[in-house]
Enzyme design. Structure first.
Site, short mmCIF file in Angstrom:
data_model
loop_
_atom_site.label_atom_id
_atom_site.label_comp_id
_atom_site.label_asym_id
_atom_site.label_seq_id
_atom_site.Cartn_x
_atom_site.Cartn_y
_atom_site.Cartn_z
CE LYS A 1 -1.82 7.42 -1.26
NZ LYS A 1 -0.51 7.69 -0.56
CG PHE B 259 9.12 9.84 0.22
CD1 PHE B 259 7.74 10.43 1.12
CD2 PHE B 259 9.99 9.12 1.58
CE1 PHE B 259 7.25 9.45 1.99
CE2 PHE B 259 9.18 8.61 2.48
CZ PHE B 259 7.95 9.04 2.77
NE ARG C 146 -2.77 1.98 7.91
CZ ARG C 146 -2.08 3.34 7.70
NH1 ARG C 146 -2.05 3.59 7.38
NH2 ARG C 146 -0.56 2.69 7.86
CB THR D 139 3.32 1.83 3.43
OG1 THR D 139 1.97 2.72 4.70
CG2 THR D 139 3.12 3.23 3.06
NE ARG E 148 -1.72 1.55 0.56
CZ ARG E 148 -1.36 2.24 1.86
NH1 ARG E 148 -0.57 2.10 2.32
NH2 ARG E 148 -1.56 3.58 1.25
CG ASN F 142 0.56 3.74 -1.73
OD1 ASN F 142 0.04 5.39 -1.75
ND2 ASN F 142 1.70 3.47 -0.24
CG HIS G 153 -5.15 8.45 2.89
ND1 HIS G 153 -3.11 8.59 3.89
CD2 HIS G 153 -5.56 8.68 3.79
CE1 HIS G 153 -2.88 8.97 4.85
NE2 HIS G 153 -4.63 9.41 5.63
CD GLU H 278 -5.38 11.03 7.47
OE1 GLU H 278 -6.10 10.70 7.93
OE2 GLU H 278 -4.15 11.11 8.63
P1 IDP Z 1 1.27 4.93 5.06
O1 IDP Z 1 0.24 5.49 3.51
O2 IDP Z 1 0.75 4.11 4.66
O3 IDP Z 1 -0.34 5.57 5.56
P2 IDP Z 1 2.74 6.70 5.58
O4 IDP Z 1 4.04 5.90 5.74
O5 IDP Z 1 1.84 7.16 6.00
O6 IDP Z 1 2.12 5.56 4.78
O7 IDP Z 1 2.82 7.16 3.68
C1 IDP Z 1 2.26 8.43 3.20
C2 IDP Z 1 2.31 7.70 1.52
O8 IDP Z 1 3.31 8.45 1.71
C3 IDP Z 1 2.84 6.90 1.19
O9 IDP Z 1 1.03 6.02 1.06
C4 IDP Z 1 3.38 6.53 0.34
O10 IDP Z 1 2.31 7.63 -0.79
C5 IDP Z 1 3.94 7.65 0.33
N1 IDP Z 1 5.23 6.67 0.89
C6 IDP Z 1 5.88 6.92 1.35
N2 IDP Z 1 6.89 5.78 2.22
C7 IDP Z 1 7.46 6.16 0.38
C8 IDP Z 1 9.05 5.97 -0.01
O11 IDP Z 1 9.60 5.73 0.80
N3 IDP Z 1 8.70 6.60 -1.44
C9 IDP Z 1 8.34 6.80 -2.13
N4 IDP Z 1 6.63 7.98 -1.35
C10 IDP Z 1 6.23 7.12 0.21
MG MG Z 2 -0.09 7.06 6.81
#
Ligand code: IDP
Ligand code: MG
Length: 230
Positions: free
Chosen positions: A85, A133, A163, A169, A180, A190, A193, A204
């Site tokens: 990212k 968010f 993963r 996450t 991470r 973070n 992706h 995707e």
């Molecule tokens: P992932 O990236 O581990 O699959 P997801 O729950 O799919 O996690 O969320 C996608 C992305 O959204 C996260 O990687 C992060 O960049 C962002 N994100 C998720 N939860 C939050 C939050 O609580 N605050 C801000 N950004 C968030």
């Molecule tokens: Mg995700």
């Protein structure tokens, strides 16, 4: 919204290829890949939807994609979508993240730096649309302060393993040694992706690498040293 369906014909893997439909407003046109020996466009553009079929020269040693877009689950052809990212790009961590996948023996079959359109980012994160968010997440991905480095990696169990290598996450929950855990502190930054399921990988990879010729099929010279069993 937008829809695009692909049908691939006259190729060995065609029987296992599902017709796919994606919402991808920004990328409605079909582009012939540079390695495509033959490209046939068939179909019509109607209401923002393009249907096309293509086939390619199976003799070419390195060629554009000829398998299901996320490979075959559970085999060495399984594929996942991994993206560094914009924060990971700004922080100069692209090479380190690529190295983790290369070092594991996974094969890079797609790579590009791109500032995604809002449509693409919103579709990519469609499951988070209702979260508070979401707007900030889409802006962070699309504002152009740095590109996203989008990749497709191929190998055994690569979706799940990707993963695991990335970690939870929330970086504060990520296991030691994961990407991470090693490089991040907060969930909003973070850096990386990874597809969370085969279905997500299909969606995707289709969104980010859905044009013909964007994925390259090639053979790893050391594959027997990575894949052989006793
Ligand atoms: P992932 O990236 O581990 O699959 P997801 O729950 O799919 O996690 O969320 C996608 C992305 O959204 C996260 O990687 C992060 O960049 C962002 N994100 C998720 N939860 C939050 C939050 O609580 N605050 C801000 N950004 C968030
Ligand atoms: Mg995700």
């Amino acid at each position: 919204m937008f829809a695009r369906s692909f049908a691939r014909i006259a190729r060995p893997a065609a029987s296992s290829m599902k017709a796919r439909a994606f919402s991808t407003g920004a990328r409605a046109s079909a582009a012939a890949g540079s390695r495509m020996a033959t490209f046939a466009t068939a179909g019509a553009i109607a209401t923002g939807a393009a249907s096309y079929a293509y086939f390619q020269n199976a003799q070419s040693p390195v060629q554009a994609d000829s398998k299901p877009i996320a490979g075959v689950k559970g085999t060495f052809s399984e594929r996942t979508f991994i993206a560094v990212k914009p924060d990971g790009v700004q922080r100069g961590l692209v090479a380190k993240i690529i190295a983790r996948f290369e070092d594991r023996g996974y094969k890079l079959v797609g790579l590009k730096a791109v500032v995604p359109s809002k449509d693409l980012a919103e579709e990519h994160y469609a499951d988070l649309k209702s979260r508070p968010f979401f707007g900030g997440l889409v802006d962070y991905m699309t504002n152009g302060k740095a590109p996203v480095v989008a990749m497709v990696w191929e190998g055994k169990d690569v979706i799940k393993q990707g993963r695991v290598m990335i970690g939870a996450t929330n970086p504060l929950d990520a296991a030691p040694g994961t990407i991470r855990n090693t490089y991040c502190q907060v969930v909003g930054r973070n850096i990386v992706h990874g597809s969370d399921s085969y279905e997500s990988a299909e969606k995707e990879i289709g969104l980010w690498f859905g044009k013909a010729g964007e994925l390259v099929e090639w053979s790893q010279a050391n594959s027997e040293w990575i894949q052989s069993d006793n």
